[in-house]
Design an enzyme around this catalytic site. Sequence first.
Site, short mmCIF file in Angstrom:
data_model
loop_
_atom_site.label_atom_id
_atom_site.label_comp_id
_atom_site.label_asym_id
_atom_site.label_seq_id
_atom_site.Cartn_x
_atom_site.Cartn_y
_atom_site.Cartn_z
N ARG A 108 0.82 1.08 3.83
CA ARG A 108 -0.23 1.08 4.95
C ARG A 108 0.34 1.48 6.39
NH1 ARG A 108 -2.58 -2.71 1.86
NH2 ARG A 108 -4.40 -2.10 1.08
N SER A 176 5.12 -7.53 1.18
CA SER A 176 4.26 -8.46 0.07
C SER A 176 5.24 -9.13 -1.06
CB SER A 176 3.24 -7.61 -0.42
OG SER A 176 2.22 -7.05 0.44
N ASP A 229 2.08 -10.64 3.55
CA ASP A 229 0.76 -10.20 3.51
C ASP A 229 -0.46 -11.32 3.67
OD1 ASP A 229 1.27 -10.76 0.76
OD2 ASP A 229 0.40 -9.27 -0.10
#
Length: 499
Positions: A108, A176, A229
Site C-alpha cells: 500500500r 511486516s 505493521d
Amino acid sequence: MGKVAVAFAAAAVVAACSVAALMVGRRMKSRRKWRTVVEILKELEDACDTPVGRLRQVVDAMAVEMHAGLASEGGSKLKMLLTFVDDLPNGTEKGTYYALHLGGTYFRILRVHLGGQRSYLDVQDVERHPIPSHLMNSTSEVLFNFLAFSLERFIEKEGNGSSSQGVKRELAFTFSFPVKHTSISSGVLIKWTKGFEISEMVGKDIAECLQGALNRRGLDMHVAALVNDTVGALSLGYYHDPDTVVAVVFGTGSNACYLERTDAIIKCQGLLTTSGSMVVNMEWGNFWSSHLPRTSYDIDLDAESSNSNDMGFEKMISGMYLGDIVRRVILRMSQESDVFGPTSSVLSEPYLLRTNSVSVMHEDDTPELQEVARILKDLGVADVPLKVRKLVVKICDVVTRRAGRLAAAGIAGILKKIGRDGSGGITSGRSRNEIQMQKRTVVAVEGGLYMNYTMFREYMEEALVEILGEEVSQYVVVKAMEDGSSIGSALLVASLQSS
C-alpha cells in the site's frame, strides 16, 4: 401352474433378491463410506477442541514466554524486539507525510495530511496493489527498485507534475517482517515469513535498501521510520484513544505488539526513555506451547512448508494457512471415501484453497450452498450432494473456530503480562494497589482475516470474554483499525518531526 411358469417365477424371485441384495450392499457400503468421513470430522473436532481451561493454559504460557523474551536474547520463542518507539502520536501533529506498507499479500501507498488536532486527519490517495509473485523470491535490488518505482508513480499523480519539485517528503516504511532495530529508522532483517524467500537480504538494513532505491530514482524522499505493521496499528489506535496499549494483526500472517515499561525489559538494562515505556514487537507468530491443540494436518503442513519447525502459532491462526488446513482435511476424506467423487489431482496442490474462499464457504447463506459448490468445483470436486457441502462448511467452522479462540488466548496472554486481565499477571514488581485497579484497555486490531472474516472475528471476541470473564472483559475494548498499519506509521513519522 406349469413347470415352465414355476421356473420363470423362481428365476424372477432370484433376480429380485439379487437386485435387492445388490442395492442393500451398495447402501451399506455408502453408509460405511459416509461413516468414514464422519469419523474423520469427529477426530478433527476433538483435536481442535479449545475449552476455556485449555485456552487459559495458553494464556499463561504466552505470558511466561513474554517474560522470558524480555529477560534475555534467545530466552524465548518470542523475540520481544525493541522498536525504539517510546512516544506515540497524540493529535498535535501537523503536515503531510507518506507511508509505504509491504505486507504478505499486498503493498500500500498513501499520503496523510494532519492539521494539529485529532479531528483533522485526512488520508489521501490510498493505493493498494497485489505483490507480484516473482518479487517474493527475486533479489533485494529488484524488490526495492519496484517499490521505489511505485512510489515515484504515486507522487507523479499528486498534481505537481514531476517528482523533482525540491520538496523533501518524509516517508514511513511499514515492513511486516521480523527486524532487529538499531534505531526507529533503521533495522536489519532477521528472517522472511509469509512466503518471501530473498535470502541475501537477511542481515541487511531494510531502510537503507529502500533509501538507496529512492536515491537511484532521484526521489527527494527520506525514509524517516521503519515500522512493523503492528506498531503502525498501535500508533493509529493511540492517536484516537490513549487507552490503546496493544495492537494485533490478523492477515496473511499474524503478530502483536504492546506498550511495555522500560524497567521490565531486563535484557536492555539501563534503557531510558522520556515516557518510561517502549513499544515491544513480540513476533508472536513463533510462539509455541504444548497446550496448543495441534492436529496431524498441522504437522504435515509444517513439515512441507519452507519454514518447518518455525512460526507454529501463526500457522494455526493466520490467513496464509487456514485454507490449506481445510484443503488437507477434504483431501484426506476424498482419499478414504468416495463422497467427494474421484480424488481430484487439483485438490493435492498446496495452498490452492485460499482462506478468503474458506470464509465464503463458511458464511454461505444460499439455500443449496451454491458458493460451496462453486468453490469445490474450482478444486476439481463437482456435483457433490448437499449433505457433503454441509460437511465442508463444518470443516471450515472447526478450523476457523480454533483459530479465533487461540487468537483470543494470545491477546489475553498479553493482557496478563501487563496486569490488565484482572489477575495481576506477570507484572515485574507492580504494587498490589496497582494490580487491583482495573484500567480500561483498548486493543487495536487490523488485517484482512479479522476485518473480512466475520466468523473468525466473532469466535475471537466471544472467546476473549470467556477467558477474561464478564467483569473484566467490560474494561477491554477491541477496536478495528482500517489501514491502521499504514496510516499509523505515517502518524509516527509526524510525531517524530514535531517532537
